[in-house]
Design a protein around this motif. Structure first.
Motif, short mmCIF file in Angstrom:
data_model
loop_
_atom_site.label_atom_id
_atom_site.label_comp_id
_atom_site.label_asym_id
_atom_site.label_seq_id
_atom_site.Cartn_x
_atom_site.Cartn_y
_atom_site.Cartn_z
N SER A 95 0.83 -1.21 0.00
CA SER A 95 0.00 0.00 0.00
C SER A 95 0.86 1.25 0.00
O SER A 95 0.57 2.23 -0.70
N LYS A 96 1.95 1.23 0.76
CA LYS A 96 2.87 2.37 0.79
C LYS A 96 3.52 2.56 -0.59
O LYS A 96 3.65 3.69 -1.07
N GLN A 97 3.94 1.44 -1.19
CA GLN A 97 4.55 1.52 -2.53
C GLN A 97 3.55 2.09 -3.54
O GLN A 97 3.89 2.93 -4.36
N LEU A 98 2.31 1.62 -3.47
CA LEU A 98 1.27 2.07 -4.38
C LEU A 98 0.99 3.56 -4.19
O LEU A 98 0.84 4.29 -5.17
N VAL A 126 0.67 -12.95 -9.33
CA VAL A 126 0.00 -11.82 -9.96
C VAL A 126 0.75 -11.42 -11.21
O VAL A 126 1.96 -11.29 -11.21
N SER A 127 0.01 -11.24 -12.28
CA SER A 127 0.64 -10.78 -13.53
C SER A 127 -0.31 -9.82 -14.23
O SER A 127 -1.53 -9.93 -14.16
N VAL A 128 0.27 -8.85 -14.90
CA VAL A 128 -0.51 -7.87 -15.67
C VAL A 128 -0.50 -8.32 -17.12
O VAL A 128 0.54 -8.60 -17.70
N GLU A 129 -1.69 -8.42 -17.68
CA GLU A 129 -1.79 -8.91 -19.07
C GLU A 129 -1.79 -7.79 -20.05
O GLU A 129 -2.16 -6.71 -19.87
N SER A 179 1.79 0.71 -15.40
CA SER A 179 1.91 -0.74 -15.34
C SER A 179 2.30 -1.20 -13.94
O SER A 179 1.75 -2.18 -13.42
N GLU A 180 3.23 -0.49 -13.34
CA GLU A 180 3.69 -0.85 -11.99
C GLU A 180 2.54 -0.67 -10.98
O GLU A 180 2.34 -1.51 -10.10
N ALA A 181 1.78 0.43 -11.15
CA ALA A 181 0.64 0.68 -10.25
C ALA A 181 -0.41 -0.43 -10.41
O ALA A 181 -0.97 -0.91 -9.41
N ALA A 182 -0.67 -0.83 -11.63
CA ALA A 182 -1.65 -1.90 -11.88
C ALA A 182 -1.20 -3.20 -11.25
O ALA A 182 -1.99 -3.93 -10.63
N THR A 183 0.08 -3.53 -11.38
CA THR A 183 0.63 -4.75 -10.78
C THR A 183 0.50 -4.70 -9.26
O THR A 183 0.11 -5.69 -8.63
N LEU A 184 0.81 -3.55 -8.67
CA LEU A 184 0.70 -3.42 -7.22
C LEU A 184 -0.75 -3.54 -6.75
O LEU A 184 -1.02 -4.19 -5.73
N GLU A 185 -1.68 -2.98 -7.50
CA GLU A 185 -3.10 -3.09 -7.14
C GLU A 185 -3.57 -4.54 -7.22
O GLU A 185 -4.30 -5.02 -6.34
N LEU A 186 -3.17 -5.24 -8.28
CA LEU A 186 -3.55 -6.65 -8.41
C LEU A 186 -2.93 -7.49 -7.29
O LEU A 186 -3.58 -8.40 -6.76
N THR A 187 -1.69 -7.18 -6.98
CA THR A 187 -1.01 -7.90 -5.90
C THR A 187 -1.73 -7.65 -4.58
O THR A 187 -1.97 -8.58 -3.79
N LEU A 188 -2.08 -6.41 -4.33
CA LEU A 188 -2.79 -6.04 -3.11
C LEU A 188 -4.14 -6.76 -3.04
O LEU A 188 -4.52 -7.30 -1.98
N ASN A 189 -4.85 -6.83 -4.16
CA ASN A 189 -6.13 -7.54 -4.20
C ASN A 189 -5.95 -9.04 -3.94
O ASN A 189 -6.76 -9.65 -3.24
N ALA A 190 -4.90 -9.63 -4.53
CA ALA A 190 -4.65 -11.07 -4.32
C ALA A 190 -4.33 -11.35 -2.85
O ALA A 190 -4.82 -12.34 -2.27
#
Length: 194
Positions: free
Chosen positions: A25-28, A191-194, A47-58
């Protein structure tokens, strides 16, 4: 797996997931502030923000799964605890009822002018001095040629040992198998961004 062991394992997992979620969350937050402060921030950091959000959701999803199972374990723990306590209270109530019956019988015998053991009279006195005095007064008024003599109603009894409810609850087998333990790093790696 025992309930107490499972609770400890899943609490530790939840704690690890919570710590990782806090760090992400801090990184995001940092990435989002960079995106807002830079004109081409969306391209650079999107892209990095999307990856962090998906990771946070997972991580959040897996943590919720663990919390739900921990809640189920808490219900099982309470059920075992309550069953053990109920057994103890049932035995105490039964013993109390038996003692009440004996006390009333001692009073009845005294009122009939019978001789009862001193230990039984003492128990009646300890229970109710008023009941004891009434029984003795009535007994003294009864003129009987032949007095009955009774043995004590209370036997030497063995103290029953009870299980510790906490120990019973912690050592009971968990009723259902919990969710698979997945390391925080593995969840983040999935987690991966497509």
């Amino acid at each position: 797996m025992k309930i107490g062991e499972a609770q400890q394992i899943y609490r530790e997992q939840i704690k690890a997931y919570q710590a990782e979620k806090s760090a992400i969350s801090k990184q995001l937050k940092t990435i989002r502030s960079r995106m807002e402060s830079s004109p081409d921030g969306q391209e650079l950091y999107g892209s990095e923000a999307a990856t962090l959000e998906l990771t946070l959701n997972a991580l959040d999803e897996k943590q919720k799964e663990y919390q739900d199972y921990l809640s189920e374990l808490a219900d099982q723990y309470c059920a075992y605890w309550n069953a053990t306590v109920a057994e103890q209270q049932g035995d105490a109530a039964k013993e109390w009822a038996e003692d009440m019956g004996k006390i009333i019988e001692v009073a009845r015998r005294i009122m009939r002018g019978a001789t009862v053991p001193a230990s039984d009279e003492k128990r009646l006195m300890e229970f109710s001095m008023e009941m004891y005095q009434t029984a003795k007064s009535v007994g003294a008024m009864v003129q009987r040629e032949k007095k009955e003599k009774y043995d004590t109603l209370w036997e030497e009894k063995e103290e029953k040992e009870y299980d510790d409810p906490q120990e019973v609850a912690e050592n009971a087998e968990a009723g259902s198998e919990g969710p698979e333990i997945v390391d925080v790093a593995d969840t983040m790696g999935s987690v991966s961004v497509e």
